[in-house]
Write a protein that holds these residues in place. Structure first.
Motif, mmCIF file in Angstrom:
data_model
loop_
_atom_site.group_PDB
_atom_site.id
_atom_site.type_symbol
_atom_site.label_atom_id
_atom_site.label_comp_id
_atom_site.label_asym_id
_atom_site.label_seq_id
_atom_site.Cartn_x
_atom_site.Cartn_y
_atom_site.Cartn_z
ATOM 1 N N PRO A 31 0.812 -1.228 0.000
ATOM 2 C CA PRO A 31 0.000 0.000 0.000
ATOM 3 C C PRO A 31 0.843 1.276 0.000
ATOM 4 O O PRO A 31 0.486 2.259 -0.662
ATOM 5 C CB PRO A 31 -0.819 -0.128 1.294
ATOM 6 C CG PRO A 31 -0.898 -1.591 1.556
ATOM 7 C CD PRO A 31 0.426 -2.128 1.101
ATOM 8 N N PRO A 62 -5.324 -0.767 1.466
ATOM 9 C CA PRO A 62 -5.262 -1.822 2.504
ATOM 10 C C PRO A 62 -6.439 -2.789 2.423
ATOM 11 O O PRO A 62 -6.280 -3.995 2.672
ATOM 12 C CB PRO A 62 -5.283 -1.027 3.815
ATOM 13 C CG PRO A 62 -4.781 0.331 3.450
ATOM 14 C CD PRO A 62 -5.301 0.574 2.066
ATOM 15 N N MET A 66 -5.670 -6.808 1.989
ATOM 16 C CA MET A 66 -6.088 -7.731 3.043
ATOM 17 C C MET A 66 -7.169 -8.694 2.543
ATOM 18 O O MET A 66 -7.206 -9.858 2.950
ATOM 19 C CB MET A 66 -6.597 -6.945 4.254
ATOM 20 C CG MET A 66 -5.557 -6.029 4.883
ATOM 21 S SD MET A 66 -4.021 -6.853 5.356
ATOM 22 C CE MET A 66 -4.547 -7.750 6.809
ATOM 23 N N ALA A 108 -2.508 -5.302 9.885
ATOM 24 C CA ALA A 108 -3.123 -4.109 9.310
ATOM 25 C C ALA A 108 -2.678 -2.856 10.042
ATOM 26 O O ALA A 108 -2.516 -1.786 9.438
ATOM 27 C CB ALA A 108 -4.648 -4.227 9.353
ATOM 28 N N GLN A 111 0.732 -2.140 8.676
ATOM 29 C CA GLN A 111 0.559 -1.710 7.290
ATOM 30 C C GLN A 111 0.021 -0.289 7.201
ATOM 31 O O GLN A 111 0.558 0.559 6.474
ATOM 32 C CB GLN A 111 -0.399 -2.679 6.594
ATOM 33 C CG GLN A 111 -0.766 -2.335 5.169
ATOM 34 C CD GLN A 111 -1.960 -3.147 4.699
ATOM 35 O OE1 GLN A 111 -3.096 -2.821 5.013
ATOM 36 N NE2 GLN A 111 -1.705 -4.217 3.954
ATOM 37 N N SER A 112 -1.030 -0.010 7.961
ATOM 38 C CA SER A 112 -1.673 1.302 7.903
ATOM 39 C C SER A 112 -0.785 2.381 8.511
ATOM 40 O O SER A 112 -0.733 3.509 8.017
ATOM 41 C CB SER A 112 -3.014 1.250 8.642
ATOM 42 O OG SER A 112 -3.859 0.274 8.067
ATOM 43 N N ALA A 115 1.802 3.206 5.865
ATOM 44 C CA ALA A 115 1.215 3.917 4.725
ATOM 45 C C ALA A 115 0.838 5.343 5.088
ATOM 46 O O ALA A 115 1.122 6.289 4.341
ATOM 47 C CB ALA A 115 -0.010 3.157 4.211
ATOM 48 N N ALA A 138 -7.709 3.683 8.782
ATOM 49 C CA ALA A 138 -7.037 2.793 7.837
ATOM 50 C C ALA A 138 -6.995 1.357 8.359
ATOM 51 O O ALA A 138 -7.181 0.398 7.597
ATOM 52 C CB ALA A 138 -5.623 3.302 7.557
ATOM 53 N N ALA A 142 -8.732 -1.972 6.673
ATOM 54 C CA ALA A 142 -7.995 -3.195 6.367
ATOM 55 C C ALA A 142 -8.656 -4.409 7.010
ATOM 56 O O ALA A 142 -8.741 -5.485 6.394
ATOM 57 C CB ALA A 142 -6.546 -3.062 6.837
#
Length: 245
Positions: A31, A62, A66, A108, A111-112, A115, A138, A142
């Motif tokens: 992402p 996301p 996911m 997540a 990841q978020s 990002a 975010a 996700a």
């Protein structure tokens, strides 16, 4: 359901993904790379296009990643017989799904966070609201992708079929979420359909954070998305099969 068994499933999933370096990179980095590509595309544009569509894509990217990873991974567990062996133990379907949701929820969060941090800190995405709340939105988006991925995996018999659900489940939501055309400008029928799709509220929450400091609408949209997450996990538990025919 048991918290101990749920956490055991979570630990197993995280250990499995940690060994799969390609999946781990895709989950955490993809992402951010897509947001960077988007910023690069509009770097020379005189209009602030990145600031306009960037928040929506922070919700969409996301969600897509996911959805794909969760649906394929869960199907692989079932087709390999791993799920059947797990459920032969004192492990309920709720433990399995909630453990998966928690594991991917933790991923997540990473990841978020990456990002949003890169988009706001390095790419210059301007927001009026809280950056921390932007990360929360975010993450919930996700997790929504995770819940829907768990749900659709019950209806696929091969990994290719799991991927085929993306045009049916994900693409219509992207088209109607307000990214391309404001939802209030859609034809009445399409606007009504958009109001029933969870990604519309995820994108709305992101947009409200960027354009306003009032968080009441953000929390209202988050509540709707969270409701879809709970419903997706509940339906996934009801439809989860031990083995793929």
């Amino acid at each position: 359901m048991s918290l101990r068994r749920t956490l055991a499933v979570t630990g197993r999933v995280l250990a499995q993904i940690r060994r799969d370096h390609r999946t781990l990179v895709m989950l955490v980095i993809l992402p951010t790379l897509l947001m960077t590509l988007l910023w690069w595309m509009y770097e020379e544009s005189p209009a602030p296009i990145f600031d306009r569509i960037g928040p929506a894509l922070l919700a969409i990217f996301p969600f897509i990643v996911m959805f794909l990873v969760t649906s394929v991974t869960t199907l692989r567990e079932r087709s390999s017989g791993t799920l059947e062996r797990l459920l032969a133990m004192p492990l309920g379907k709720g433990d399995f799904l909630l453990g998966y949701a928690l594991a991917f929820g933790l991923l997540a969060a990473v990841q978020s966070g990456v990002a949003v941090g890169v988009s706001v800190g390095l790419l210059g995405l301007e927001i009026s609201g809280s950056v921390a709340l932007l990360v929360v939105v975010a993450i919930v988006d996700a997790v929504l992708g995770t819940a829907l991925g768990l749900l659709v995996s019950a209806f696929a018999t091969t990994e290719f079929q799991a991927v085929q659900f993306m045009p049916a489940i994900v693409v219509p939501q992207i088209l109607l979420c307000g990214l391309l055309v404001p939802r209030e400008s859609l034809p009445a029928v399409l606007e009504a359909i958009s109001n029933l799709l969870p990604l519309s509220y995820a994108v709305d929450a992101m947009t409200h954070l960027v354009t306003s400091t009032d968080t009441s609408e953000v929390w209202a949209d988050l509540a709707v998305v969270a409701g879809f997450v709970v419903a997706g996990l509940a339906l996934g538990s009801a439809t989860l099969r031990r083995r793929t025919p």
